[in-house]
Enzyme design. Sequence first.
Site, PDB file in Angstrom:
ATOM      1  CE  LYS A   1      12.182 -38.728 -43.364  1.00  0.00           C
ATOM      2  NZ  LYS A   1      13.375 -39.261 -42.677  1.00  0.00           N
TER       3      LYS A   1
ATOM      4  NE  ARG B   1      16.407 -35.658 -47.564  1.00  0.00           N
ATOM      5  CZ  ARG B   1      15.915 -36.888 -47.431  1.00  0.00           C
ATOM      6  NH1 ARG B   1      14.746 -37.209 -47.911  1.00  0.00           N
ATOM      7  NH2 ARG B   1      16.606 -37.790 -46.805  1.00  0.00           N
TER       8      ARG B   1
ATOM      9  NE  ARG C   1      16.351 -48.062 -43.962  1.00  0.00           N
ATOM     10  CZ  ARG C   1      16.199 -46.749 -44.109  1.00  0.00           C
ATOM     11  NH1 ARG C   1      15.020 -46.199 -43.943  1.00  0.00           N
ATOM     12  NH2 ARG C   1      17.226 -45.992 -44.413  1.00  0.00           N
TER      13      ARG C   1
ATOM     14  NE  ARG D   1      17.537 -46.503 -48.002  1.00  0.00           N
ATOM     15  CZ  ARG D   1      16.853 -45.454 -47.559  1.00  0.00           C
ATOM     16  NH1 ARG D   1      15.557 -45.572 -47.267  1.00  0.00           N
ATOM     17  NH2 ARG D   1      17.439 -44.292 -47.412  1.00  0.00           N
TER      18      ARG D   1
ATOM     19  NE  ARG E   1      20.804 -41.745 -45.498  1.00  0.00           N
ATOM     20  CZ  ARG E   1      20.198 -42.860 -45.048  1.00  0.00           C
ATOM     21  NH1 ARG E   1      20.908 -43.937 -44.767  1.00  0.00           N
ATOM     22  NH2 ARG E   1      18.904 -42.873 -44.891  1.00  0.00           N
TER      23      ARG E   1
HETATM   24  P1  AP5 Z   1      12.084 -45.778 -41.721  1.00  0.00           P
HETATM   25  O1  AP5 Z   1      10.610 -45.661 -41.543  1.00  0.00           O
HETATM   26  O2  AP5 Z   1      12.611 -46.429 -42.959  1.00  0.00           O
HETATM   27  O3  AP5 Z   1      12.776 -44.344 -41.488  1.00  0.00           O
HETATM   28  P2  AP5 Z   1      12.804 -43.048 -42.412  1.00  0.00           P
HETATM   29  O4  AP5 Z   1      12.667 -41.863 -41.494  1.00  0.00           O
HETATM   30  O5  AP5 Z   1      11.823 -43.161 -43.532  1.00  0.00           O
HETATM   31  O6  AP5 Z   1      14.315 -43.134 -42.889  1.00  0.00           O
HETATM   32  P3  AP5 Z   1      14.991 -42.970 -44.338  1.00  0.00           P
HETATM   33  O7  AP5 Z   1      16.412 -43.422 -44.142  1.00  0.00           O
HETATM   34  O8  AP5 Z   1      14.215 -43.648 -45.410  1.00  0.00           O
HETATM   35  O9  AP5 Z   1      14.943 -41.481 -44.504  1.00  0.00           O
HETATM   36  P4  AP5 Z   1      15.865 -40.680 -45.381  1.00  0.00           P
HETATM   37  O10 AP5 Z   1      15.167 -39.401 -45.231  1.00  0.00           O
HETATM   38  O11 AP5 Z   1      17.298 -40.626 -45.071  1.00  0.00           O
HETATM   39  O12 AP5 Z   1      15.888 -41.471 -46.772  1.00  0.00           O
HETATM   40  P5  AP5 Z   1      15.163 -41.202 -48.149  1.00  0.00           P
HETATM   41  O13 AP5 Z   1      14.784 -42.493 -48.689  1.00  0.00           O
HETATM   42  O14 AP5 Z   1      14.130 -40.146 -48.005  1.00  0.00           O
HETATM   43  O15 AP5 Z   1      12.658 -46.537 -40.418  1.00  0.00           O
HETATM   44  C1  AP5 Z   1      14.037 -46.814 -40.282  1.00  0.00           C
HETATM   45  C2  AP5 Z   1      14.219 -48.188 -39.573  1.00  0.00           C
HETATM   46  O16 AP5 Z   1      13.700 -48.114 -38.248  1.00  0.00           O
HETATM   47  C3  AP5 Z   1      13.468 -49.352 -40.240  1.00  0.00           C
HETATM   48  O17 AP5 Z   1      14.239 -50.498 -40.106  1.00  0.00           O
HETATM   49  C4  AP5 Z   1      12.162 -49.484 -39.426  1.00  0.00           C
HETATM   50  O18 AP5 Z   1      11.655 -50.804 -39.441  1.00  0.00           O
HETATM   51  C5  AP5 Z   1      12.650 -49.066 -38.041  1.00  0.00           C
HETATM   52  N1  AP5 Z   1      11.617 -48.366 -37.268  1.00  0.00           N
HETATM   53  C6  AP5 Z   1      10.773 -47.391 -37.717  1.00  0.00           C
HETATM   54  N2  AP5 Z   1      10.000 -46.949 -36.703  1.00  0.00           N
HETATM   55  C7  AP5 Z   1      10.383 -47.641 -35.597  1.00  0.00           C
HETATM   56  C8  AP5 Z   1       9.965 -47.623 -34.219  1.00  0.00           C
HETATM   57  N3  AP5 Z   1       9.021 -46.797 -33.779  1.00  0.00           N
HETATM   58  N4  AP5 Z   1      10.582 -48.480 -33.367  1.00  0.00           N
HETATM   59  C9  AP5 Z   1      11.553 -49.318 -33.790  1.00  0.00           C
HETATM   60  N5  AP5 Z   1      11.983 -49.388 -35.061  1.00  0.00           N
HETATM   61  C10 AP5 Z   1      11.405 -48.543 -35.960  1.00  0.00           C
HETATM   62  O19 AP5 Z   1      16.358 -40.557 -48.992  1.00  0.00           O
HETATM   63  C11 AP5 Z   1      17.459 -41.313 -49.435  1.00  0.00           C
HETATM   64  C12 AP5 Z   1      18.366 -40.427 -50.290  1.00  0.00           C
HETATM   65  O20 AP5 Z   1      17.640 -39.959 -51.461  1.00  0.00           O
HETATM   66  C13 AP5 Z   1      18.868 -39.148 -49.619  1.00  0.00           C
HETATM   67  O21 AP5 Z   1      20.031 -39.376 -48.850  1.00  0.00           O
HETATM   68  C14 AP5 Z   1      19.127 -38.258 -50.846  1.00  0.00           C
HETATM   69  O22 AP5 Z   1      20.334 -38.614 -51.489  1.00  0.00           O
HETATM   70  C15 AP5 Z   1      17.981 -38.617 -51.784  1.00  0.00           C
HETATM   71  N6  AP5 Z   1      16.808 -37.760 -51.550  1.00  0.00           N
HETATM   72  C16 AP5 Z   1      15.568 -38.161 -51.136  1.00  0.00           C
HETATM   73  N7  AP5 Z   1      14.737 -37.130 -51.031  1.00  0.00           N
HETATM   74  C17 AP5 Z   1      15.454 -36.021 -51.381  1.00  0.00           C
HETATM   75  C18 AP5 Z   1      15.158 -34.642 -51.454  1.00  0.00           C
HETATM   76  N8  AP5 Z   1      13.931 -34.163 -51.124  1.00  0.00           N
HETATM   77  N9  AP5 Z   1      16.131 -33.793 -51.836  1.00  0.00           N
HETATM   78  C19 AP5 Z   1      17.362 -34.251 -52.187  1.00  0.00           C
HETATM   79  N10 AP5 Z   1      17.724 -35.550 -52.129  1.00  0.00           N
HETATM   80  C20 AP5 Z   1      16.771 -36.429 -51.737  1.00  0.00           C
END
Ligand code: AP5
Length: 216
Positions: free
Chosen positions: A13, A88, A127, A160, A171
């Site tokens: 994403k 979420r 990552r 991270r 997660r």
């Molecule tokens: P990446 O693009 O980083 O993936 P992502 O879907 O953004 O994954 P996240 O882990 O950031 O999502 P998340 O939803 O768990 O974390 P968030 O920060 O929102 O890609 C991942 C990897 O794959 C990278 O290495 C990239 O290079 C590689 N890649 C990407 N596309 C590729 C492709 N096509 N081919 C090959 N490789 C590829 O949340 C973190 C924490 O914050 C949560 O656990 C929670 O505690 C809190 N939080 C955040 N938002 C909320 C909310 N709305 N409500 C409550 N808690 C929240």
Amino acid sequence: MRLIFLGPPGVGKGTQAQKLSAQLRIPKISTGDILREAVSKKTALGLDARSFMESGKLVPDEVVIGIIRERMIEADCRKGFILDGFPRTEPQARALALMLNRDRPGLDRVLNFELSETELVRRLSGRRSCPNCQAVYHVELNPSRNPDRCDRCDGKLIQRSDDHPETIRKRLEVYQAQTLPLIRFYEGQGVLTRIDGSGSPDGVYQRVMSAVGKLP
Ligand code: AP5
């Protein structure tokens, strides 16, 4: 254009939102990035959020809804935005609907990214991110030119703290229990498009562009 990027942790994403945000010149709003910045600056928000994030749980709804409410009144959101990682839970989705429907009909599209669990774990485990400019890499799939340094700003890349095996597992469970129901929620509103998240980042981006109507 008002967009939501939905999908499990590691599906890509953030990677796709960053590209589209640059192309459409609308902000990418990531609750994860906002929370991580608060944790690193040890603000009150960060101190509250830290233990939830490090254990792979969601930060309480009222906290993240407050973050989004404040962010969306900023001037750069007038032309639109990409919400990455929010909402979420159903309470978050309902709170967002109330915020958006105040002036005009809410959302243009919700893109739901899909990928196998094996591939999600592989992407998350490798990552590396730049805490300076938020660029994201992968040790095998998308490495930086110089290992450990960011191509864009030369910042030191980090893993991270929630990208370790037990937290990744947690997660993914939390996603299944609390976020998956949003697919039905947005399908019911007729705004959901499913995106195959497999293949190269450029290949996925072509699907994203086609879904938002920028390609024939
Ligand atoms: P990446 O693009 O980083 O993936 P992502 O879907 O953004 O994954 P996240 O882990 O950031 O999502 P998340 O939803 O768990 O974390 P968030 O920060 O929102 O890609 C991942 C990897 O794959 C990278 O290495 C990239 O290079 C590689 N890649 C990407 N596309 C590729 C492709 N096509 N081919 C090959 N490789 C590829 O949340 C973190 C924490 O914050 C949560 O656990 C929670 O505690 C809190 N939080 C955040 N938002 C909320 C909310 N709305 N409500 C409550 N808690 C929240």
